[in-house]
Design a protein around this motif. Sequence first.
Motif: not given
Length: 236
Positions: A1-16, A209-213, A215-221
């Motif tokens: 779970m922690n690995h998946f959260l780190r992946l989401l965070t990394t990809l979100f930063l890449l998008l920015l 992976v992009l869809c998961a990112v 979805m994760g960003v949407g849930l956080v928002m």
Amino acid sequence: MNHFLRLLTTLFLLLLLPTASSGPTQRGGAGTSQQQQQGDNKTPSTSGVIVLNAQNFDSNLRDGKVWLVEFYAPWCSHCIRFASTYEQIAHQLHSQQKYNPPRQVNVAKVDGAAERALSSRFSVKGFPTFYLIDGWTVREYNGNRSAEQLIKFATEDYVQTEPVPFLFGPFGPMGQARSMLMQCGSKVVGVYEGLIQEKKMSPLMAMSVLCAVFMGVGLVMIVVLGFLFMPKPKSD
């Protein structure tokens, strides 16, 4: 779970982060370096067209002068044939500035095929397209492509052309929104290609992976907005 959260965070930063454009922007050699130096210089020479891009466009246009800007494409035959004439226009208008005329016009160009966000911001539908920019007032030139007509338009006849409505113009909310959508789309495509080429993912896996990112960003928002707008109990 922690690995998946780190992946989401990394990809979100890449998008920015800004991603490098592909295709026409990869023109190497001394020519690219010279164009970048010329584009970064806010004081025009007397003989050159100023090269603008997404990084220096707004900063250059804050100098208080009028700007005649051409959106061109390297593969456009009309743009190629008109290039020498446009250099003559730049030489003439830039040379006039040393006499301190009441209306000083800088002459610039934007590679519209490479700078897609700027092209979308100005609603460019074909090449070449010319705009006269005076502060937030933007006028599109629709006359004949000749040195005499363009110079006259930039210095005298511009008053006969109706400005682009600010709401839908490049400096208005609609223009800024178009630019942001194009930038976000380019970043997503860049991350998608990076996952395939650098991370060696399959296209299906990269898309997942992009869809998961997203979805994760949407849930956080949704959670953040829920906390911000949660009704508070009244205190007596």
